[in-house]
Scaffold this motif. Structure first.
Motif, PDB file in Angstrom:
ATOM      1  N   PHE A 193      -4.599  12.689  15.157  1.00 51.84           N
ATOM      2  CA  PHE A 193      -4.760  11.811  16.354  1.00 51.84           C
ATOM      3  C   PHE A 193      -3.789  10.685  16.843  1.00 51.84           C
ATOM      4  CE2 PHE A 193      -5.874   7.392  17.417  1.00 51.84           C
ATOM      5  CZ  PHE A 193      -6.788   7.528  18.406  1.00 51.84           C
ATOM      6  N   SER A 194      -2.725  10.520  15.928  1.00 44.55           N
ATOM      7  CA  SER A 194      -1.728   9.679  16.359  1.00 44.55           C
ATOM      8  C   SER A 194      -0.897  10.394  16.993  1.00 44.55           C
ATOM      9  CB  SER A 194      -0.995   8.852  15.243  1.00 44.55           C
ATOM     10  OG  SER A 194      -2.021   8.263  14.408  1.00 44.55           O
ATOM     11  N   ARG A 195      -0.551  11.616  16.844  1.00 45.73           N
ATOM     12  CA  ARG A 195       0.356  12.607  17.402  1.00 45.73           C
ATOM     13  C   ARG A 195      -0.265  12.747  18.906  1.00 45.73           C
ATOM     14  NH1 ARG A 195       0.227  18.197  17.856  1.00 45.73           N
ATOM     15  NH2 ARG A 195      -0.828  18.239  15.891  1.00 45.73           N
ATOM     16  N   GLY A 196      -1.598  12.890  19.167  1.00 48.00           N
ATOM     17  CA  GLY A 196      -2.402  13.108  20.191  1.00 48.00           C
ATOM     18  C   GLY A 196      -1.952  11.902  21.257  1.00 48.00           C
ATOM     19  N   PHE A 197      -2.312  10.711  20.455  1.00 43.25           N
ATOM     20  CA  PHE A 197      -2.066   9.416  21.171  1.00 43.25           C
ATOM     21  C   PHE A 197      -0.638   9.091  21.782  1.00 43.25           C
ATOM     22  CE2 PHE A 197      -1.817   4.813  21.613  1.00 43.25           C
ATOM     23  CZ  PHE A 197      -3.035   4.473  21.935  1.00 43.25           C
ATOM     24  N   ILE A 198       0.366   9.392  20.927  1.00 41.76           N
ATOM     25  CA  ILE A 198       1.633   9.134  21.380  1.00 41.76           C
ATOM     26  C   ILE A 198       2.207   9.968  22.620  1.00 41.76           C
ATOM     27  CG2 ILE A 198       4.158   9.298  20.734  1.00 41.76           C
ATOM     28  CD1 ILE A 198       2.628   8.155  17.798  1.00 41.76           C
ATOM     29  N   CYS A 211       1.034   9.320  25.985  1.00 38.57           N
ATOM     30  CA  CYS A 211       1.642   8.431  26.673  1.00 38.57           C
ATOM     31  C   CYS A 211       2.636   8.903  27.391  1.00 38.57           C
ATOM     32  CB  CYS A 211       2.137   7.149  25.633  1.00 38.57           C
ATOM     33  SG  CYS A 211       0.542   6.288  25.027  1.00 38.57           S
ATOM     34  N   GLY A 212       3.053  10.129  26.986  1.00 43.39           N
ATOM     35  CA  GLY A 212       4.194  10.825  27.890  1.00 43.39           C
ATOM     36  C   GLY A 212       5.464  11.128  26.726  1.00 43.39           C
ATOM     37  N   TYR A 213       5.401  10.784  25.427  1.00 42.49           N
ATOM     38  CA  TYR A 213       6.298  10.887  24.775  1.00 42.49           C
ATOM     39  C   TYR A 213       6.608  12.555  24.351  1.00 42.49           C
ATOM     40  CZ  TYR A 213       9.544  10.230  20.686  1.00 42.49           C
ATOM     41  OH  TYR A 213      10.696  10.294  19.764  1.00 42.49           O
ATOM     42  N   SER A 272       5.362  -0.814  23.500  1.00 46.52           N
ATOM     43  CA  SER A 272       5.705   0.032  22.389  1.00 46.52           C
ATOM     44  C   SER A 272       4.459   0.415  21.631  1.00 46.52           C
ATOM     45  CB  SER A 272       6.640  -0.803  21.448  1.00 46.52           C
ATOM     46  OG  SER A 272       7.723  -1.233  22.074  1.00 46.52           O
ATOM     47  N   ILE A 273       4.573   1.702  21.058  1.00 47.06           N
ATOM     48  CA  ILE A 273       3.735   2.162  19.984  1.00 47.06           C
ATOM     49  C   ILE A 273       4.181   2.081  18.459  1.00 47.06           C
ATOM     50  CG2 ILE A 273       2.229   4.058  19.371  1.00 47.06           C
ATOM     51  CD1 ILE A 273       2.112   4.842  22.164  1.00 47.06           C
ATOM     52  N   TYR A 274       3.408   1.395  17.777  1.00 39.52           N
ATOM     53  CA  TYR A 274       4.033   1.476  16.282  1.00 39.52           C
ATOM     54  C   TYR A 274       3.063   2.435  15.656  1.00 39.52           C
ATOM     55  CZ  TYR A 274       6.781  -2.262  17.980  1.00 39.52           C
ATOM     56  OH  TYR A 274       7.677  -3.080  18.694  1.00 39.52           O
ATOM     57  N   HIS A 275       3.397   3.371  14.732  1.00 42.63           N
ATOM     58  CA  HIS A 275       2.677   4.143  14.005  1.00 42.63           C
ATOM     59  C   HIS A 275       3.078   3.766  12.454  1.00 42.63           C
ATOM     60  CE1 HIS A 275       1.355   8.483  12.811  1.00 42.63           C
ATOM     61  NE2 HIS A 275       0.512   7.501  12.042  1.00 42.63           N
ATOM     62  N   PHE A 276       2.023   3.290  11.837  1.00 40.71           N
ATOM     63  CA  PHE A 276       2.040   2.876  10.593  1.00 40.71           C
ATOM     64  C   PHE A 276       1.267   3.608   9.654  1.00 40.71           C
ATOM     65  CE2 PHE A 276       2.410  -0.806  12.610  1.00 40.71           C
ATOM     66  CZ  PHE A 276       3.569  -1.997  11.999  1.00 40.71           C
ATOM     67  N   ASP A 277       1.867   4.128   8.437  1.00 40.74           N
ATOM     68  CA  ASP A 277       1.228   4.997   7.202  1.00 40.74           C
ATOM     69  C   ASP A 277       1.237   4.304   6.255  1.00 40.74           C
ATOM     70  OD1 ASP A 277       0.303   6.657   5.482  1.00 40.74           O
ATOM     71  OD2 ASP A 277       0.952   8.489   6.482  1.00 40.74           O
ATOM     72  N   LEU A 278       0.227   3.638   5.834  1.00 40.04           N
ATOM     73  CA  LEU A 278       0.337   2.602   4.408  1.00 40.04           C
ATOM     74  C   LEU A 278       0.089   3.388   3.238  1.00 40.04           C
ATOM     75  CD1 LEU A 278      -0.766  -0.571   5.902  1.00 40.04           C
ATOM     76  CD2 LEU A 278       1.503   0.355   6.204  1.00 40.04           C
ATOM     77  N   TYR A 279      -0.113   4.756   3.094  1.00 37.52           N
ATOM     78  CA  TYR A 279      -0.589   5.523   2.197  1.00 37.52           C
ATOM     79  C   TYR A 279       0.296   5.232   0.852  1.00 37.52           C
ATOM     80  CZ  TYR A 279      -2.307   9.228  -0.979  1.00 37.52           C
ATOM     81  OH  TYR A 279      -2.691  10.112  -1.810  1.00 37.52           O
ATOM     82  N   ARG A 280       1.605   5.145   1.135  1.00 36.11           N
ATOM     83  CA  ARG A 280       2.462   5.168  -0.004  1.00 36.11           C
ATOM     84  C   ARG A 280       2.989   3.793  -0.237  1.00 36.11           C
ATOM     85  NH1 ARG A 280       3.156  10.104  -1.560  1.00 36.11           N
ATOM     86  NH2 ARG A 280       3.365  11.878   0.060  1.00 36.11           N
ATOM     87  N   LEU A 281       2.391   2.887   0.359  1.00 33.07           N
ATOM     88  CA  LEU A 281       2.661   1.230   0.181  1.00 33.07           C
ATOM     89  C   LEU A 281       2.265   1.072  -1.334  1.00 33.07           C
ATOM     90  CD1 LEU A 281       3.422  -1.400   1.684  1.00 33.07           C
ATOM     91  CD2 LEU A 281       1.220  -1.800   1.952  1.00 33.07           C
ATOM     92  N   LEU A 282       3.405   0.665  -1.878  1.00 32.23           N
ATOM     93  CA  LEU A 282       3.190   0.204  -3.211  1.00 32.23           C
ATOM     94  C   LEU A 282       2.501  -1.040  -3.707  1.00 32.23           C
ATOM     95  CD1 LEU A 282       6.228   1.603  -4.995  1.00 32.23           C
ATOM     96  CD2 LEU A 282       4.122   2.691  -4.863  1.00 32.23           C
ATOM     97  N   ASP A 283       3.001  -2.247  -2.731  1.00 32.22           N
ATOM     98  CA  ASP A 283       2.473  -3.650  -2.914  1.00 32.22           C
ATOM     99  C   ASP A 283       2.391  -4.133  -1.550  1.00 32.22           C
ATOM    100  OD1 ASP A 283       2.302  -6.392  -3.125  1.00 32.22           O
ATOM    101  OD2 ASP A 283       4.024  -6.445  -4.857  1.00 32.22           O
ATOM    102  N   PRO A 284       1.339  -4.762  -0.991  1.00 35.15           N
ATOM    103  CA  PRO A 284       1.182  -5.407   0.024  1.00 35.15           C
ATOM    104  C   PRO A 284       2.348  -6.091   0.703  1.00 35.15           C
ATOM    105  CG  PRO A 284      -0.905  -5.477  -1.011  1.00 35.15           C
ATOM    106  CD  PRO A 284       0.206  -4.824  -1.846  1.00 35.15           C
TER     107      PRO A 284
END
Length: 162
Positions: free
Chosen positions: A51-56, A59-61, A82-94
């Motif tokens: 979905f994120s790839r399609g979104f970005i 936008c013409g990227y 700007s578009i910021y794509h976050f993937d927090l799956y591997r976040l160890l500590d908030p």
């Protein structure tokens, strides 16, 4: 709060769904000089990154859209937002989000796509749009809830897949 539900099938429709959502969210952010926060929820492989790839790309990227699985965030800068794509799956500590200056990302005209927002444990602002993707046999169920996209706009997206 606007809400809609529909089904999509396969990668092509997931990319198209992302592109259609970009056509609603980015103009809203630019027009209002605001940061839009989109939470992407769903199991591994549900289509959040696609979905994120399609979104970005919507936008013409034109370069490769990279998954931020190991970097936590991938920025994409355009002329007036700007578009910021976050993937927090591997976040160890908030608290890692505080160290990386997470609040700074929400201070300028932008759209932030956040996969696995629950890993932030309350450090993120409230979402403007929530998209839940889940498996259903050969398709994916999509549920969108939004405080910034009208019901008519959401119904228009849904109608593209019915």
């Amino acid at each position: 709060m606007s809400k809609t539900e529909f089904k999509i099938e396969g990668e092509e429709q997931t990319v198209r769904f992302g592109a259609l959502m970009s056509k609603l969210c980015v103009p809203y952010a630019v027009k209002n000089s605001k940061s839009i926060l989109i939470f992407l929820e769903g199991d591994l492989g549900a289509g959040k990154t696609t979905f994120s790839r399609g979104f970005i790309e919507g936008c013409g990227y034109e370069d490769i859209v990279r998954s931020p699985t190991y970097t936590l965030v991938e920025p994409y800068d355009f002329s007036d937002y700007s578009i910021y794509h976050f993937d927090l799956y591997r976040l160890l500590d908030p608290e890692e989000l505080e160290y990386m200056g997470i609040r700074d990302y929400f201070e300028k005209t932008s759209v932030s796509l956040v996969e696995w927002p629950d890993k932030a444990q309350g450090l993120l602002p409230e979402a403007d749009v929530r998209i839940a993707l889940s498996y259903s046999q050969n398709s994916r169920n999509v549920v969108i809830e939004s405080s910034v996209i009208s019901q008519d706009e959401l119904d228009g997206i849904a109608s593209c897949f019915n």
